[in-house]
Design a protein around this motif. Structure first.
Motif, short mmCIF file in Angstrom:
data_model
loop_
_atom_site.label_atom_id
_atom_site.label_comp_id
_atom_site.label_asym_id
_atom_site.label_seq_id
_atom_site.Cartn_x
_atom_site.Cartn_y
_atom_site.Cartn_z
N GLU A 1 1.17 -0.71 5.11
CA GLU A 1 2.43 -0.19 5.66
C GLU A 1 3.44 0.09 4.56
N ALA A 2 3.48 -0.78 3.54
CA ALA A 2 4.39 -0.55 2.42
C ALA A 2 4.06 0.74 1.69
N LEU B 1 0.24 -5.76 5.14
CA LEU B 1 1.56 -5.53 4.56
C LEU B 1 1.55 -4.37 3.57
N GLU B 2 0.53 -4.32 2.72
CA GLU B 2 0.52 -3.32 1.66
C GLU B 2 0.18 -1.93 2.19
N ARG C 1 -2.40 -9.63 3.62
CA ARG C 1 -1.84 -8.88 2.50
C ARG C 1 -2.14 -7.39 2.65
N LEU D 1 10.13 -9.62 3.07
CA LEU D 1 8.95 -10.33 3.56
C LEU D 1 7.87 -10.33 2.50
N TYR D 2 7.66 -9.17 1.86
CA TYR D 2 6.63 -9.10 0.84
C TYR D 2 7.02 -9.93 -0.38
N LEU E 1 10.93 -5.37 5.19
CA LEU E 1 9.55 -5.39 4.69
C LEU E 1 9.52 -5.84 3.24
N ALA F 1 6.52 -1.73 -2.50
CA ALA F 1 7.25 -2.17 -1.31
C ALA F 1 8.71 -1.74 -1.38
#
Length: 234
Positions: free
Chosen positions: A115-116, A112-113, A109, A174-175, A171, A163
């Protein structure tokens, strides 16, 4: 003492349900795809042929195709046929993620966050900023009591707004797909492991970095939101 004590009766037999015909059809079709008999991009046999191949009814075939189409594995093209879209079942991926450890989950997580958040700072619009601000206000601070599921929904809404502000459709999707597992993991961390919920202040710092269009600071702020939680689970 009587010799005729009551005998213990054996427990009644429980008949386990057999796999349904649809489940069997799904397993057979997934097998054809996994082994490469039906490669990606190829049209699969038509409904009548599948019914003969698997010795099942056409209604069963139709339902199995519908399930695999909904999962994104098959693509139904009206007037043309049904094609293999991808090999991997996304639902299987999410089941694997849901079985991972809480630490593994939150490390994913965080990746992902981070990069978001970086992309949100670089690309956000004023509309995105207002959406994030509104979601953050609705999120508020977790008091430790009340409806935890409602709070986690509000928290997820803020992170999804971040995101979406990154304007990267892949992205974001995906999130969005990941959010169900994310809420389950957060709930387990709070209730079963007494982990402290990341507070409002680090979320506000994340928002401020995005508002300032500072990608590096936004990435650090996103990482800081989850770092204490990951350390607690180490």
């Amino acid at each position: 003492m009587s010799d005729h004590s009551p005998m213990t009766r054996p427990a009644p037999l429980v008949r386990l349900p057999r796999p349904s015909l649809v489940t069997s059809a799904l397993d057979a079709m997934r097998g054809q795809i996994a082994t490469g008999a039906w490669p990606v991009g190829q049209r699969i046999p038509r409904e009548a042929q599948l019914a003969d191949m698997f010795q099942i009814g056409r209604n069963t075939v139709r339902e199995a195709v519908r399930v695999l189409s909904h999962a994104g594995i098959l693509e139904v093209r009206q007037g043309d046929g049904t094609y293999v879209r991808q090999v991997q079942d996304p639902a299987g991926i999410m089941r694997a993620i849901s079985r991972s450890s809480l630490r593994d989950h939150f490390e994913l997580r965080a990746a992902l966050e981070v990069e978001a958040a970086r992309r949100a700072a670089e690309r956000r619009s004023e509309h995105d900023l207002r959406a994030m601000e509104k979601a953050l206000e609705a999120r508020g601070e977790w008091s430790g009591t009340g409806d935890i599921d409602a709070f986690l929904e509000r928290d997820a809404a803020f992170h999804l707004a971040v995101a979406e502000a990154g304007q990267n459709g892949a992205l974001t999707e995906l999130y969005r797909y990941f959010l169900t597992a994310a809420r389950q993991a957060a709930r387990a961390a709070l209730i079963e492991h007494n982990v402290t919920e990341p507070g409002l202040v680090p979320h506000q710092r994340l928002f401020q970095a995005i508002a300032a269009r500072d990608g590096a600071r936004a990435a650090r702020a996103a990482r800081a939101v989850l770092r204490p939680l990951i350390r607690t689970l180490s």
